[in-house]
Write a protein that holds these residues in place. Structure first.
Motif, PDB file in Angstrom:
ATOM      1  N   LEU A  77       0.829  -1.208   0.000  1.00  0.00           N
ATOM      2  CA  LEU A  77       0.000   0.000   0.000  1.00  0.00           C
ATOM      3  C   LEU A  77       0.863   1.257   0.000  1.00  0.00           C
ATOM      4  CD1 LEU A  77      -2.820  -1.059   2.490  1.00  0.00           C
ATOM      5  CD2 LEU A  77      -2.989  -0.843   0.012  1.00  0.00           C
ATOM      6  N   GLU A  78       1.991   1.194   0.687  1.00  0.00           N
ATOM      7  CA  GLU A  78       2.899   2.347   0.706  1.00  0.00           C
ATOM      8  C   GLU A  78       3.505   2.571  -0.677  1.00  0.00           C
ATOM      9  OE1 GLU A  78       4.921   5.611   1.938  1.00  0.00           O
ATOM     10  OE2 GLU A  78       3.393   4.475   3.043  1.00  0.00           O
ATOM     11  N   ARG A  79       3.853   1.495  -1.361  1.00  0.00           N
ATOM     12  CA  ARG A  79       4.458   1.621  -2.692  1.00  0.00           C
ATOM     13  C   ARG A  79       3.480   2.184  -3.721  1.00  0.00           C
ATOM     14  NH1 ARG A  79       7.822  -4.113  -3.268  1.00  0.00           N
ATOM     15  NH2 ARG A  79       9.376  -3.671  -1.640  1.00  0.00           N
ATOM     16  N   THR A  80       2.200   1.965  -3.502  1.00  0.00           N
ATOM     17  CA  THR A  80       1.210   2.464  -4.461  1.00  0.00           C
ATOM     18  C   THR A  80       0.559   3.764  -4.001  1.00  0.00           C
ATOM     19  OG1 THR A  80      -0.490   1.057  -3.419  1.00  0.00           O
ATOM     20  CG2 THR A  80       0.666   0.164  -5.340  1.00  0.00           C
ATOM     21  N   SER A  81       1.031   4.341  -2.914  1.00  0.00           N
ATOM     22  CA  SER A  81       0.443   5.593  -2.419  1.00  0.00           C
ATOM     23  C   SER A  81       0.620   6.714  -3.433  1.00  0.00           C
ATOM     24  CB  SER A  81       1.056   5.986  -1.078  1.00  0.00           C
ATOM     25  OG  SER A  81       2.461   6.199  -1.208  1.00  0.00           O
ATOM     26  N   GLU A  86      -1.560  10.715  -7.253  1.00  0.00           N
ATOM     27  CA  GLU A  86      -1.573  11.283  -8.605  1.00  0.00           C
ATOM     28  C   GLU A  86      -2.972  11.218  -9.213  1.00  0.00           C
ATOM     29  OE1 GLU A  86       0.718  12.866 -10.411  1.00  0.00           O
ATOM     30  OE2 GLU A  86       1.946  12.841  -8.593  1.00  0.00           O
ATOM     31  N   GLU A  87      -3.702  10.149  -8.944  1.00  0.00           N
ATOM     32  CA  GLU A  87      -5.054  10.028  -9.498  1.00  0.00           C
ATOM     33  C   GLU A  87      -5.994  11.065  -8.889  1.00  0.00           C
ATOM     34  OE1 GLU A  87      -6.332   8.147 -12.127  1.00  0.00           O
ATOM     35  OE2 GLU A  87      -4.151   8.121 -12.330  1.00  0.00           O
ATOM     36  N   VAL A  88      -5.850  11.318  -7.603  1.00  0.00           N
ATOM     37  CA  VAL A  88      -6.679  12.344  -6.972  1.00  0.00           C
ATOM     38  C   VAL A  88      -6.357  13.724  -7.551  1.00  0.00           C
ATOM     39  CG1 VAL A  88      -7.191  13.547  -4.804  1.00  0.00           C
ATOM     40  CG2 VAL A  88      -7.023  11.055  -4.835  1.00  0.00           C
ATOM     41  N   LYS A  89      -5.069  14.013  -7.751  1.00  0.00           N
ATOM     42  CA  LYS A  89      -4.677  15.295  -8.358  1.00  0.00           C
ATOM     43  C   LYS A  89      -5.231  15.419  -9.771  1.00  0.00           C
ATOM     44  CE  LYS A  89      -0.301  15.793  -5.816  1.00  0.00           C
ATOM     45  NZ  LYS A  89       1.186  15.809  -5.954  1.00  0.00           N
ATOM     46  N   PHE A  90      -5.098  14.354 -10.544  1.00  0.00           N
ATOM     47  CA  PHE A  90      -5.617  14.358 -11.916  1.00  0.00           C
ATOM     48  C   PHE A  90      -7.120  14.598 -11.914  1.00  0.00           C
ATOM     49  CE2 PHE A  90      -7.465  12.193 -15.584  1.00  0.00           C
ATOM     50  CZ  PHE A  90      -6.720  12.719 -16.629  1.00  0.00           C
ATOM     51  N   TRP A  91      -7.822  13.954 -11.002  1.00  0.00           N
ATOM     52  CA  TRP A  91      -9.282  14.073 -10.890  1.00  0.00           C
ATOM     53  C   TRP A  91      -9.685  15.500 -10.547  1.00  0.00           C
ATOM     54  CZ3 TRP A  91     -12.575  14.664  -6.476  1.00  0.00           C
ATOM     55  CH2 TRP A  91     -13.926  14.333  -6.689  1.00  0.00           C
ATOM     56  N   VAL A  92      -8.988  16.107  -9.589  1.00  0.00           N
ATOM     57  CA  VAL A  92      -9.287  17.494  -9.193  1.00  0.00           C
ATOM     58  C   VAL A  92      -9.023  18.450 -10.352  1.00  0.00           C
ATOM     59  CG1 VAL A  92      -8.599  19.390  -7.674  1.00  0.00           C
ATOM     60  CG2 VAL A  92      -8.888  17.093  -6.738  1.00  0.00           C
ATOM     61  N   SER A 117     -12.619   6.202  -8.094  1.00  0.00           N
ATOM     62  CA  SER A 117     -12.303   4.967  -7.360  1.00  0.00           C
ATOM     63  C   SER A 117     -11.905   3.853  -8.318  1.00  0.00           C
ATOM     64  CB  SER A 117     -13.502   4.542  -6.503  1.00  0.00           C
ATOM     65  OG  SER A 117     -14.635   4.308  -7.312  1.00  0.00           O
ATOM     66  N   PHE A 118     -12.605   3.741  -9.454  1.00  0.00           N
ATOM     67  CA  PHE A 118     -12.286   2.688 -10.404  1.00  0.00           C
ATOM     68  C   PHE A 118     -10.927   2.927 -11.046  1.00  0.00           C
ATOM     69  CE2 PHE A 118     -15.546  -0.520 -11.486  1.00  0.00           C
ATOM     70  CZ  PHE A 118     -14.704  -1.449 -12.068  1.00  0.00           C
ATOM     71  N   ASN A 119     -10.630   4.182 -11.404  1.00  0.00           N
ATOM     72  CA  ASN A 119      -9.346   4.479 -12.039  1.00  0.00           C
ATOM     73  C   ASN A 119      -8.175   4.278 -11.076  1.00  0.00           C
ATOM     74  OD1 ASN A 119     -10.285   5.072 -14.597  1.00  0.00           O
ATOM     75  ND2 ASN A 119     -10.580   7.238 -14.182  1.00  0.00           N
ATOM     76  N   VAL A 120      -8.390   4.562  -9.804  1.00  0.00           N
ATOM     77  CA  VAL A 120      -7.341   4.294  -8.811  1.00  0.00           C
ATOM     78  C   VAL A 120      -7.025   2.802  -8.796  1.00  0.00           C
ATOM     79  CG1 VAL A 120      -6.844   4.195  -6.330  1.00  0.00           C
ATOM     80  CG2 VAL A 120      -7.764   6.285  -7.331  1.00  0.00           C
ATOM     81  N   ILE A 121      -8.077   1.975  -8.784  1.00  0.00           N
ATOM     82  CA  ILE A 121      -7.882   0.521  -8.751  1.00  0.00           C
ATOM     83  C   ILE A 121      -7.190   0.030 -10.013  1.00  0.00           C
ATOM     84  CG2 ILE A 121      -9.074  -1.706  -8.739  1.00  0.00           C
ATOM     85  CD1 ILE A 121     -11.223  -0.387  -6.982  1.00  0.00           C
ATOM     86  N   THR A 122      -7.688   0.478 -11.195  1.00  0.00           N
ATOM     87  CA  THR A 122      -7.099  -0.020 -12.445  1.00  0.00           C
ATOM     88  C   THR A 122      -5.683   0.498 -12.653  1.00  0.00           C
ATOM     89  OG1 THR A 122      -8.156   1.780 -13.715  1.00  0.00           O
ATOM     90  CG2 THR A 122      -9.329  -0.326 -13.568  1.00  0.00           C
TER      91      THR A 122
END
Length: 236
Positions: A77-81, A86-92, A117-122
């Motif tokens: 989880l730390e390695r994928t933080s 980045e996905e949250v920044k892109f989304w905003v 949520s889906f894009n974070v997972i994929t």
């Protein structure tokens, strides 16, 4: 005990008696740990080899170990933080673009949060976005969305053959054919993604779940088969 209503095809049981709880979770705990078998589960879960469908035993324990160590461990989880950040920044940033320069725009946040949520997972699994803006391959994204929508619909659809097994011999409603078609298309799609990651894995710095599973496949090919890897990806 009484059956609990649910939109899913799997019946639920509500236990209200302490003696019934003891009967279910002490004397017959292994029985209740197993998932019910059905045509949908058989075809949509690689013949009951995913963690969501496998019976309690060596396979299920190995899949649980993989999930714990390779997906949900603090290290992973730390390695994928960074990916999640980045996905949250892109989304905003996409929301800001939709609003224009200092303007306002009506936004359906329910669908936007679903896309996020889906894009974070994929992105964590495959290194790709499949929803909203910023997808690399629009046609591939549409195919993925259709396959996932079908998959969830079939997984949550009541099938008369689950209640009356004799109907499985004739498949009056054509449900099993639909399960098989979706399973084959999903497997082909996932295998193409895995093969693409296999080709670029050595040259990329950001490691996805597929990359980790492929490295494990090199050391234990007898267990980390293509079906096992695809099943882990699908359930995740």
């Amino acid at each position: 005990m009484a059956p609990s209503s649910s939109s899913a095809s799997t019946p639920k049981v509500l236990v209200t008696s302490p003696s019934a709880v003891e009967e279910c979770f002490t004397k017959n705990d292994i029985v209740f740990a197993n998932r019910p078998r059905s045509p949908a589960r058989k075809h949509l879960s690689y013949d009951y080899t995913t963690i969501a469908a496998a019976s309690y035993g060596d396979l299920w324990r190995n899949l649980r170990r993989i999930t714990t160590l390779e997906i949900f461990s603090n290290t992973r989880l730390e390695r994928t933080s960074g990916i999640r950040g980045e996905e949250v920044k892109f989304w905003v940033n996409q929301l800001k673009k939709n609003c224009g320069d200092g303007g306002y725009s009506k936004v359906n946040l329910k669908s936007k949060f679903f896309e996020l949520s889906f894009n974070v997972i994929t992105m964590m699994i495959m290194g790709k976005r499949f929803y909203g803006e910023g997808v690399e391959d629009v046609e591939e994204a549409k195919l993925f969305q259709n396959l996932m929508r079908e998959h969830f619909e079939f997984a949550n659809t009541s099938n008369p053959a689950d209640i009356f097994p004799v109907l499985r011999w004739v498949d009056f409603f054509g449900m099993e054919k639909k399960f098989v078609a979706n399973a084959e298309n999903m497997d082909k799609f996932l295998q193409d993604l895995v093969d693409k990651r296999r080709r670029i894995s050595a040259s990329t710095k950001t490691k996805t779940l597929i990359d980790n599973l492929l490295s494990l496949q090199e050391t234990e090919p007898e267990f980390y088969t293509n079906n096992i890897i695809n099943g882990i990806i699908m359930v995740r």
